[in-house]
Design an enzyme around this catalytic site. Structure first.
Site, short mmCIF file in Angstrom:
data_model
loop_
_atom_site.label_atom_id
_atom_site.label_comp_id
_atom_site.label_asym_id
_atom_site.label_seq_id
_atom_site.Cartn_x
_atom_site.Cartn_y
_atom_site.Cartn_z
N ARG A 133 35.14 32.86 26.04
CA ARG A 133 34.06 33.20 26.98
C ARG A 133 34.52 32.85 28.39
NH1 ARG A 133 30.56 29.51 27.78
NH2 ARG A 133 30.08 29.08 25.61
N TYR A 189 20.50 53.27 41.06
CA TYR A 189 20.55 53.51 39.62
C TYR A 189 19.30 52.93 38.94
CZ TYR A 189 22.11 53.24 34.77
OH TYR A 189 22.20 53.35 33.40
N ASP A 232 27.61 49.40 44.71
CA ASP A 232 27.90 49.94 43.38
C ASP A 232 28.83 51.14 43.60
OD1 ASP A 232 27.90 51.39 40.98
OD2 ASP A 232 25.85 50.79 40.47
N LYS A 256 31.87 54.55 33.04
CA LYS A 256 31.95 55.90 33.59
C LYS A 256 33.42 56.26 33.87
CE LYS A 256 27.55 55.27 33.18
NZ LYS A 256 26.67 54.79 34.23
#
Ligand code: PLP
Length: 386
Positions: free
Chosen positions: A50, A102, A174, A199
Site C-alpha cells: 500500500r 466531470y 483534470d 481513458k
C-alpha cells in the site's frame, strides 16, 4: 529522461531494464510485503505494497516525468485520485470548480466532501473575471477542466495559474481529455494535475485507474504520499503494468485519434443534418486560438447537434461501428447522448440553458480508419431522418 523529447519519454520513461535479467519491461511485483534483512532494514526500502510497490513506482515516476512534475501517484480510479487531492483541504475551505466539471467530481464534492465541511462553488471558468470575482479568504483552490465535457469549452490555463499564485491558493487541472501528449498544465504554472487514466492513458478500455501529479516546490508531494498511504486507494501491480503499457503507445495513438477527429469534423461541418459542431481544434470554434496557446492540438473529443429533422434515438440505433457507451479515450470509437446519459440528472430547462440540447451527441473518436467512421455516421444520419 528529462533531456529527451516527449515521444521518447513515453517509451523509455519510468524504468530502465533491470540489471539481473535485462527485461525491457517492469516486472509485475505481485507482492503485498517484502522480507526485512533485520529490524528496521527493509530490502531496497520496500516495506508494504500500500505504501510502495516497484511496479506502481515505475508508473508514478513515468507520469511525473511526462507531466513535468515532482512526483506522481497512482490510484485505483480517477475518482480515487481526485478524492485524494480533495483531502489536501480542511473543513471550511472553499474550492472554485469549473461549472461543466466531470459529473463524478461534482458528486463527490456535493455529496461526500461537503459532509466534512469542504465547500465548493461552481464558476464559468472560461472567463477569468468570473474566477477572480469569487475569490475571498475561504477560497483555497481553483479546480478546472479544459476542454470541458460535453461542449469542449476552453479555459486559460496560464491565467488560472496566475490568479492562483497571486492569491496564494492552489490550481488543480483534470487533464484527462488532453493527456500530457497534447497539454502539460504544470509547465504553464498549474500546481496539481489529475487524470482518469481509464481513458486515453490506458487507452484500450480495459482498466480503471487514476493519477495525480504535483508540481516542483509546492511541498505537496509528501502530503499527497501521506494521504495515498493513509487512505489506501492505490492502483494494483497488474493494473500499473497495463497502464505503463498503454502509455508507451500514447503518442502514436493520439496522433491517429486527432487526425481522425479532424477528418470527421471537416465532414460534419458541411453536413446539412448537423446544426453545430463543438471541437476546439477547428478554426470556427470559439476556443480555437486560446487552446492553441496551451495545447498542441484540439484533442479527439467532439460534440455535435443534430438538425431538428433528425432523431438522436434513431441515429444511435443505426450506428454499426461506433458504439453507444459511457467512457472515452479507447482505441474504439464511442458515442454518448449527454442529455439522457452523463447529464441526465440536470433538469431539462437548465440543460437547455447551458447548451446541452436533446439533439446533442458526444463522440470519442477512436483509431479506426476515418473513412469507415464517416461512412457509419453518414448512413446513420440518413436513417435518422424523422
Ligand atoms: C472518467 C473521468 C473521471 C473519473 O475517472 P474514473 O477513472 O472513472 O474514476 C474524471 N474526470 C474526467 C474528465 C473523466 O472523464
Amino acid at each position: 529522461m528529462s533531456n529527451k523529447r516527449f515521444a521518447t519519454k513515453l517509451v523509455h520513461g519510468g524504468f530502465t531494464p533491470d540489471g539481473q535479467t535485462g527485461a525491457v519491461n517492469v516486472p509485475i511485483y505481485q507482492t503485498s510485503t517484502y522480507r526485512q534483512k533485520k529490524l528496521g532494514e527493509p530490502t531496497g526500502g520496500w516495506e508494504y505494497s500500500r505504501t510502495g510497490n516497484p511496479t506502481r513506482a515505475a508508473l508514478e515516476k513515468l507520469i511525473a516525468e511526462l507531466e513535468g512534475g515532482e512526483a506522481g501517484f497512482a490510484f485505483a480510479s480517477g475518482m480515487a485520485a481526485i478524492s485524494a487531492v480533495l483531502m489536501l483541504f480542511n473543513a471550511g475551505d472553499k474550492i472554485l470548480v469549473s461549472s461543466n466539471v466531470y459529473g463524478g467530481t461534482f458528486r463527490v464534492l456535493d455529496k461526500v466532501f461537503t459532509r466534512f465541511g469542504l465547500k465548493y462553488e461552481l464558476v464559468d471558468s472560461t472567463k477569468l473575471n468570473n474566477i477572480e470575482e469569487k475569490i475571498d479568504s475561504s477560497v483555497k483552490a481553483i479546480y478546472i477542466e479544459t476542454p470541458t465535457n460535453p461542449l469542449l469549452e476552453i479555459t486559460d490555463l496560464r491565467g488560472v495559474a496566475e490568479i492562483s499564485k497571486k492569491h496564494g491558493i492552489l490550481s488543480i487541472v483534470d487533464n484527462t481529455f488532453m493527456t500530457p501528449y497534447l497539454q502539460r498544465p504544470i509547465e504553464l504554472g498549474i500546481d496539481i494535475v489529475v487524470h482518469s487514466a481509464t481513458k486515453y492513458l490506458g487507452g484500450h478500455s480495459d482498466l480503471i485507474a487514476g493519477l495525480a501529479i504535483v508540481a516542483n516546490g509546492t511541498g505537496l508531494a509528501d502530503r499527497l504520499a501521506f494521504i495515498q498511504n493513509s487512505t489506501g486507494g492505490v492502483l494494483q501491480p497488474f493494473d500499473s503494468f497495463l497502464l505503463i503499457r498503454g502509455i508507451r503507445t500514447l503518442g502514436v495513438r493520439m496522433d491517429r485519434h486527432v487526425s481522425n477527429t479532424e477528418k470527421i469534423v471537416s465532414y460534419l461541418i458541411n453536413e446539412p443534418a448537423v446544426n453545430r459542431v463543438y471541437y476546439p481544434g477547428h478554426p470556427s470554434d470559439p476556443g480555437y486560438s486560446l487552446n492553441l496557446t496551451q495545447a498542441s492540438k484540439g484533442g479527439a473529443m467532439l460534440s455535435f447537434e443534430l438538425a431538428p429533422g433528425y432523431s438522436p434515438e434513431k441515429f444511435l440505433e443505426n450506428l454499426n461501428l461506433i458504439m453507444l457507451a459511457e467512457s472515452l479515450g479507447g482505441v474504439e470509437s464511442l458515442v454518448c447522448h449527454p442529455a439522457s446519459m452523463t447529464h441526465a440528472s440536470i433538469p431539462a430547462d437548465i440543460r437547455k440553458k447551458i447548451g446541452i440540447s436533446d439533439g446533442l451527441l458526444r463522440l470519442s473518436v477512436g483509431i479506426e480508419d476515418a473513412d469507415d467512421l464517416i461512412d457509419d455516421i453518414k448512413q446513420a444520419l440518413e436513417a435518422s431522418r424523422r
